[in-house]
Design an enzyme around this catalytic site. Structure first.
Site, PDB file in Angstrom:
ATOM      1  CG  ASP A 192      61.581 -17.256  -1.999  1.00 56.53           C
ATOM      2  OD1 ASP A 192      60.451 -17.548  -1.572  1.00 56.53           O
ATOM      3  OD2 ASP A 192      62.537 -16.971  -1.254  1.00 56.53           O
ATOM      4  CD  GLU A 225      54.591 -15.672  -1.122  1.00 54.11           C
ATOM      5  OE1 GLU A 225      55.007 -16.835  -1.163  1.00 54.11           O
ATOM      6  OE2 GLU A 225      55.344 -14.675  -1.119  1.00 54.11           O
TER       7      GLU A 225
END
Length: 929
Positions: A512, A515
């Protein structure tokens, strides 16, 4: 006046220019005969010119334009063909600013809601561009030199460009434009290298010399797929732009975004820059996929992939046309000619890589939440699922299990029993998956937290421009960020996972925040001044900054600066994580990642992020989301069933579980401090409905697993838009409230509250109710279907054979049960299907021959099972039942391998033969008379 329409012609094989001898070195002039397409449109161009000049004269006679007079050349450009010369969003474009760039200025009213529409500042027909100075043949295609003699308006304009064209296959064309004099950053993605020129390409390629442009046609139809002559090519150091007309408005892909599957071309801009934000329309989301699929008139399809990882935006306009804008790298295009949409996606994956074969348990039901307060509470949920005999293959934990939210740690009080929980899951044939984040806590006393100490010692973190670890903030507080572009980081990641696995033997990993996400903008010190963090052109990214809620673009990584590698961060972490799991467990890895980039299907699946539990539209948007990722070569995809943030109503969660049971990746997950939403907490009626649809999924695991095998082997999609199977049916081109599994199973979910029916499109042909075998013969029409709360509509396409199995509560239990083969006869009495079977978890079973593969056929009232490849795994599995839908006349007898067998025949034309007891490893035939 320069025209963006003049073309000379190069035919890929053999390379010959019209008007020149075969085999001669091509010397385009751009001043010779007009290409046939130009002649055919000459009257239209003349009409536009005459109309524009008439309007201009009338305006002058009647008092002119408000403000300064608009040059006649600007009037030649129709509104829908105005290509934006001033796309900057933080600037109010004035006539002075526009004309300083040599462009046309004409104000237009905004679209509804204040959305920017027709650009006020647009290119005139004679705007300077590159000229094709030379073009020579190569073994694989052509190489050319492009020269710009007048500077464009972005700094460090590159004067000379190299054009490389390779006719790689009959259905794949590769066009690359880069700096002719200096190397530039290119995406470090392994792509196939052609060794010979395509012999019979289904495309032809033309060029315009001055200004330079590309025109690509489909040979069979003459359809122009690319026409880049409509606007100037710009290639500056940090601004690269190329535009093309499109042959239709039916455009898909270009992720990751939230919205309908079919993009709107009404002045829409799609930004590609990985960002942590709850899925919201118009925002750039977690991943970047610069690939589009376009459906042409008549049902043909093609795709275009720009291999570029820099911040990018794609502007769509109703011409129809598309403009690529990126702020780094090179223009590296692959064009895939299909000609059908399934083939386009296969051809795309031949370049980026086919997806990994998941373990069978990955296709079961997964359960998670942020907010399990202890391992015992997690355990209680898993036990409750078993008590109600609701299928579940994997139990997950979010960051709750960590000590202070630090990776590779375990809360010693609340999660002390986690190793025992994992042991219990394994005893019951279940698996355990845990979350990991790439941000590594940086504030622990020296010597107390090995992951940071060792990463620092080895120099494995992203660094600032000053060479020090860049410090941001994520869940544990101040953090450094692992640099997965460094091979040494992959080894450190493996060692960390090995140490933790020795204590908690996890089976899969959920990566997770990759980005990468940062609770700060840039770093604790912000970001330094300079053109990496503040480039000359800022794409339309959320936050109007490249470092909004992520790290500085100027951060240094092993292979380049973060400016270039940002969109690759999730891919690189996924690759390291999958590799580590293989080394630790020796089995197929299971990785689910939030951030993605092309080729990531080789290493991970994806979930669609932090959706909302209280909004029905979030359930709908999950369908175009999962279908888009099917286009992107990441078939293992799904949304959080019942939603993540907020609390789901019982009705919404029931309907969402019915839909989610047909996500390729099916996980229920929600946030902390909200009501639990696993199936056990609802009323008996809702719980039963959820259980039933999950049992339906488990019964279909052999079919689903075979679809994933075909995805892994040749790039087939698993979840599939209807238009993939019915590309000539224009009604299907906009459908995204239904979908198919493979080519044959139609899923029509309820997506609205308070209804007991659903209206869905049923394409032309015979479709059979999955549960009963009753048929509907559709002419291609919208049909209203009964849909009480406990029912999900599923239909089997005529001509299909589906391998199913008596469901258990885990995939491990299910695979031991007898198979039931469902045959859906076509109107001509034929059907086809297949089955891939292996041990469900070993590495490379197909490549090593450790599998069974069966093909099922029906013709002339004879069902045949043919074993094309056999392995020991199939010997213990039996085929118990054969159900044949669409048997029009009651049989008088049924013969199994020549021996008469009892059977059942129902009025809805379903023939059932039970108690077959046939080994999966042996072929057989069954005939009805």
């Amino acid at each position: 006046m320069k025209s963006y329409q003049k073309l000379t012609t190069a035919v890929p094989q053999p390379v010959a220019w019209r008007g020149e001898e075969e085999g001669a070195a091509p010397t385009p002039t751009g001043r010779g005969k007009l290409a046939p397409w130009w002649v055919g449109s000459g009257l239209l161009v003349a009409a536009v010119l005459l109309s524009a000049l008439t309007v201009w004269v009338l305006r002058q006679v009647s008092g002119g334009w408000p403000g300064p007079t608009l040059p006649p050349k600007c009037l030649l450009v129709p509104e829908n063909h105005r290509f934006d010369c001033y796309p900057e969003r933080q600037v109010v474009v004035t006539q002075e600013l526009c004309e300083s760039r040599g462009c046309c200025f004409m104000q237009s009213p905004p679209l509804a809601g204040g959305k920017q529409g027709v650009p006020w500042c647009f290119y005139p027909p004679d705007f300077p561009s590159y000229a094709l100075e030379s073009l020579n043949q190569t073994a694989l295609g052509m190489v050319g030199l492009l020269v710009r003699r007048e500077k464009a308006y972005y700094p460090r304009d590159i004067e000379m460009l190299r054009l490389d064209v390779e006719f790689e296959t009959d259905t794949r064309l590769h066009i690359k434009i880069t700096d002719a004099a200096n190397p530039r950053y290119e995406v470090p993605l392994e792509v196939p290298r052609a060794t010979k020129r395509a012999e019979n390409p289904i495309y032809s390629l033309d060029f315009s010399r001055d200004p330079f442009g590309v025109l690509l046609r489909r040979r069979a139809t003459g359809t122009v797929l690319l026409n880049t002559t409509v606007a100037p090519l710009i290639f500056a150091d940090q601004f690269l732009q190329v535009s093309t007309l499109l042959p239709s408005r039916f455009l898909y892909g270009l992720g990751e975004h939230r919205g309908p599957l079919l993009h709107s071309l009404d002045w829409t801009t799609l930004t590609l820059w990985a960002r942590d934000v709850s899925p919201t329309e118009s925002f750039n989301l977690y991943g970047a996929h610069p690939f589009y699929l376009l459906m042409e008139e008549g049902g043909d399809a093609h795709g275009v992939f720009l291999l570029n990882s820099n911040a990018m935006e794609v502007a769509l306009q109703p011409a129809p046309a598309l403009t690529w804008r990126t702020i780094g790298g090179v223009l590296d295009f692959y064009i895939f000619l299909g000609p059908d949409p399934n083939m386009v996606i296969q051809q795309y994956q031949q370049v980026i890589g086919f997806p990994a074969m998941p373990p069978l348990w990955a296709l079961g039901f997964h359960l998670c939440r942020w907010g399990y307060r202890s391992s015992n509470e997690t355990w209680q949920t898993a036990r409750a699922m078993r008590n109600y005999q609701i299928p579940q293959d994997a139990q997950w934990n979010d960051i709750d299990y960590m000590d202070g939210y630090r990776d590779f740690t375990l809360d010693p009080q609340k999660f002390a029993s986690l190793p025992s929980l994992v042991e219990d899951l394994h005893k019951h044939g279940q698996r355990y998956v845990m979350i990991l984040d790439p941000g590594i806590s940086s504030t622990n006393p020296h010597g107390s937290y090995w992951p940071f100490d060792e990463g620092l010692r080895r120099g494995l973190f992203l660094n600032t421009t000053q060479g020090q670890p860049l410090i941001g903030q994520v869940w544990p507080g101040f953090t450094a960020f692992a640099d997965f572009s460094n091979p040494d980081t992959q080894q450190w990641w493996l060692e960390n996972l090995q140490r933790f696995h020795a204590h908690v033997p996890f089976d899969g990993l959920w990566i997770d925040m990759n980005e990468p996400s940062n609770f700060m903008d840039g770093s604790e010190e912000g970001c330094p001044p300079g053109e990496l963090d503040s480039p000359p052109y800022m794409p339309a990214v959320l936050g109007n900054s490249l470092w909004a809620k992520t790290v500085c673009a100027s951060a240094k990584q092993k292979t380049s600066v973060h400016y270039n590698l940002h969109n690759l961060y999730g891919l690189m972490e996924a690759k390291a994580t999958a590799s580590a799991l293989i080394q630790i467990r020796g089995k197929r890895p299971f990785v689910i990642s939030r951030s993605t980039f092309p080729s990531q299907g080789q290493y991970s699946g994806h979930w669609l992020g932090d959706n909302r539990s209280h909004q029905w539209k979030d359930m709908y948007f999950s369908i175009p989301g999962l279908l888009s990722f099917s286009l992107f070569g990441i078939p293992l995809v799904g949304a959080d069933i019942c939603g993540f943030s907020g609390s789901a109503s019982e009705e919404l969660c029931t309907r969402w579980t019915q839909l989610g049971a047909f996500y390729p990746f099916a996980r229920n997950h929600n946030t902390q401090n909200e009501k639990a939403q696993d199936p056990t907490v609802f009323s008996p009626a809702a719980r039963t409905a959820m259980k039933d649809v999950l049992l339906t999924r488990y019964s279909l695991l052999p079919f689903l697993y075979t679809l994933f095998h075909r995805a892994h082997l040749q790039g087939d999609t698993v979840a599939r838009p209807l238009f993939f199977e019915f590309p000539w049916d224009v009604t299907t081109l906009g459908l995204d409230r239904q979908f198919l599994w493979g080519w044959s199973l139609l899923v029509t979910p309820v997506l609205e509250p308070g209804v007991d029916s659903v209206t869905g499109y049923v394409p032309r042909g015979v479709w059979y109710d999955f549960y009963t075998g009753s048929s509907v013969n559709s002419s291609g029409e919208m049909l209203k279907m009964s849909a009480p709360l406990e029912h999900l509509n599923l239909h089997v396409r005529e001509g299909a054979i589906l391998p199913t199995q008596k469901p258990g509560t885990t995939s491990e239990a299910t695979r031991r049960n007898p198979l039931r083969i469902i045959v859906a006869l076509s109107q001509s009495g034929t059907a086809w299907g297949d089955l891939f079977w292996d041990d469900g978890e070993s590495l490379d079973t197909f490549e090593q021959g450790s599998y069974s593969y069966l093909v099922f056929n029906v013709t002339q009232n004879i069902f045949t099972s043919t074993v094309l490849h056999a392995s020991a795994e199939a010997t213990g599995v039996t085929i118990g039942t054969l159900s044949i839908f669409g048997v029009r006349e009651p049989p008088s007898k049924v013969l199994l391998n020549g021996q008469e067998k009892p059977f059942f025949y129902l009025d809805n034309q379903v023939l059932t033969v039970s108690d077959l007891g046939l080994s999966l490893s042996q072929g057989f035939s069954l005939r009805w008379l």
